[in-house]
Design a protein around this motif. Structure first.
Motif, PDB file in Angstrom:
ATOM      1  N   PHE A 118       0.876  -1.179  -0.080  1.00 11.68           N
ATOM      2  CA  PHE A 118      -0.022  -0.021   0.125  1.00 11.68           C
ATOM      3  C   PHE A 118       0.743   1.467  -0.159  1.00 11.68           C
ATOM      4  N   GLY A 119       0.605   2.180  -0.951  1.00  9.16           N
ATOM      5  CA  GLY A 119       1.328   3.478  -1.138  1.00  9.16           C
ATOM      6  C   GLY A 119       2.654   3.379  -1.650  1.00  9.16           C
ATOM      7  N   ALA A 120       3.168   2.144  -1.741  1.00  7.64           N
ATOM      8  CA  ALA A 120       4.427   2.095  -2.635  1.00  7.64           C
ATOM      9  C   ALA A 120       4.378   2.715  -4.001  1.00  7.64           C
ATOM     10  N   ILE A 121       5.279   3.504  -4.456  1.00 11.49           N
ATOM     11  CA  ILE A 121       5.491   4.078  -5.799  1.00 11.49           C
ATOM     12  C   ILE A 121       6.285   3.495  -6.619  1.00 11.49           C
ATOM     13  N   ARG A 122       6.043   3.140  -8.070  1.00  7.32           N
ATOM     14  CA  ARG A 122       6.716   2.650  -8.915  1.00  7.32           C
ATOM     15  C   ARG A 122       6.740   3.466 -10.300  1.00  7.32           C
ATOM     16  N   ILE A 123       7.593   4.197 -10.720  1.00  5.47           N
ATOM     17  CA  ILE A 123       7.656   5.149 -12.047  1.00  5.47           C
ATOM     18  C   ILE A 123       8.210   4.303 -12.783  1.00  5.47           C
ATOM     19  N   LYS A 124       7.856   3.886 -14.299  1.00  4.37           N
ATOM     20  CA  LYS A 124       8.676   3.462 -15.091  1.00  4.37           C
ATOM     21  C   LYS A 124       8.456   3.829 -16.621  1.00  4.37           C
ATOM     22  N   PRO A 125       9.378   3.743 -17.403  1.00  5.12           N
ATOM     23  CA  PRO A 125       9.329   4.359 -18.899  1.00  5.12           C
ATOM     24  C   PRO A 125       8.483   3.381 -19.946  1.00  5.12           C
ATOM     25  N   LYS A 126       7.998   2.158 -19.427  1.00  9.58           N
ATOM     26  CA  LYS A 126       7.534   1.177 -20.333  1.00  9.58           C
ATOM     27  C   LYS A 126       7.073   0.018 -19.294  1.00  9.58           C
ATOM     28  N   THR A 201      12.857  11.778 -12.073  1.00 10.37           N
ATOM     29  CA  THR A 201      11.541  11.489 -11.133  1.00 10.37           C
ATOM     30  C   THR A 201      11.655  10.362 -10.606  1.00 10.37           C
ATOM     31  N   MET A 202      11.844   9.320 -11.636  1.00 10.44           N
ATOM     32  CA  MET A 202      12.064   7.969 -10.934  1.00 10.44           C
ATOM     33  C   MET A 202      13.231   7.715 -10.019  1.00 10.44           C
ATOM     34  N   ASN A 203      14.506   8.292 -10.109  1.00 10.96           N
ATOM     35  CA  ASN A 203      15.616   8.343  -9.122  1.00 10.96           C
ATOM     36  C   ASN A 203      15.115   9.040  -7.775  1.00 10.96           C
ATOM     37  N   LEU A 204      14.303   9.868  -7.937  1.00  7.06           N
ATOM     38  CA  LEU A 204      13.907  10.748  -6.668  1.00  7.06           C
ATOM     39  C   LEU A 204      12.847  10.148  -5.853  1.00  7.06           C
TER      40      LEU A 204
END
Length: 208
Positions: A118-126, A201-204
Motif C-alpha cells: 500500500f502506497g508504494a510508488i513505482r515509476i517506469k518508462p514502459k 523523477t524515477m531516481n527521486l
C-alpha cells in the motif's frame, strides 16, 4: 526572399516543437460513478482530484472524459480522467494524444498495482500491462507498451478468489489515514515528471 522564408519556417517549426515538448498529458485511470469513488481501483482519479483541489483547478466535461489544465514553470499539464470505464481507457488516451499532439513520452498513466504494498510508488518508462485492464486497453490502442506509467501500490491483502471484491472495495480505515501523505507525494511526482524529466523523477521517488 527564399532564404528569409526558410529561416522563418525553421524558426516557427522549432517554436512549435518546443511548445509540444512543454505539454504533458497526465491520465488517472478509474471508473466513473459514485459507487467507484473511494475504491482502490480508482486511485488514478483520486490522485488527480487531490491535485485539482490543491491547485484550485476545475475539471471540465469533455469528449471521452473530464479534463483540467494546470500551468507550472512554463509547462502545461492536462489532467485527464477518462469516462470510458477502465476497460476502454485507451480510447480516451488516444483521442487526447492526437488532439493535443502530445508525444507518448510526455504522457503519464497513473494506475493501481496489486503487486506493490500500500502506497508504494513505482515509476517506469514502459512495461507490460500486468493484467491491468486499463493498461491493456492503452497498450492495444496505442500499439505500444513504451509509455511512462506511475504505479500506486494497493497491496494484495485479499483472500483467494476475492481479488475483484478487494480491488473494487473501499479503502480501509488505516489506508484512509495514510492516503493524504501519499496523494501529496503523487502531486509532486506529476510536477517533477514535467519539469525534471522521467529519469530524475524515477531516481527521486521510486521506493519512497
Amino acid at each position: 526572399m527564399i532564404k528569409w522564408l526558410t529561416q522563418l519556417f525553421s524558426s516557427t517549426k522549432t517554436a512549435d516543437n518546443t511548445d509540444v515538448m512543454k505539454k504533458f498529458l497526465i491520465i488517472g485511470l478509474g471508473n466513473i460513478g459514485a459507487e467507484y469513488v473511494n475504491t482502490r481501483h480508482n486511485i488514478g482519479f483520486k490522485v488527480l482530484d487531490y491535485m485539482a483541489r490543491k491547485e484550485s483547478l476545475s475539471f471540465e466535461t469533455v469528449k471521452l472524459g473530464a479534463l483540467a489544465e494546470y500551468k507550472f514553470k512554463g509547462r502545461t499539464f492536462l489532467l485527464l480522467k477518462p469516462n470510458t470505464y477502465m476497460n476502454l481507457s485507451g480510447k480516451a488516451v488516444k483521442f487526447w494524444i492526437d488532439k493535443e499532439n502530445i508525444p507518448t513520452e510526455n504522457i503519464l498513466v497513473i494506475t493501481d498495482d496489486l503487486n506493490l504494498s500500500f502506497g508504494a510508488i513505482r515509476i517506469k518508462p514502459k512495461g507490460s500491462d500486468g493484467g491491468h485492464n486499463g493498461l491493456k486497453s492503452i497498450q492495444q490502442t496505442l500499439n505500444t507498451s513504451e509509455y511512462p506509467r506511475f504505479r500506486f501500490g494497493i497491496s494484495d491483502e485479499f483472500k483467494k478468489g476475492k481479488q475483484v471484491d478487494y480491488v473494487l472495495g473501499n479503502w480501509d480505515d488505516a489506508e484512509q489515514v495514510k492516503l493524504p501523505e501519499r496523494l501529496e507525494m503523487a502531486t509532486e511526482i506529476i510536477k517533477s515528471f514535467g519539469t525534471a524529466g522521467l529519469e530524475n523523477t524515477m531516481n527521486l521517488f521510486n521506493g519512497k
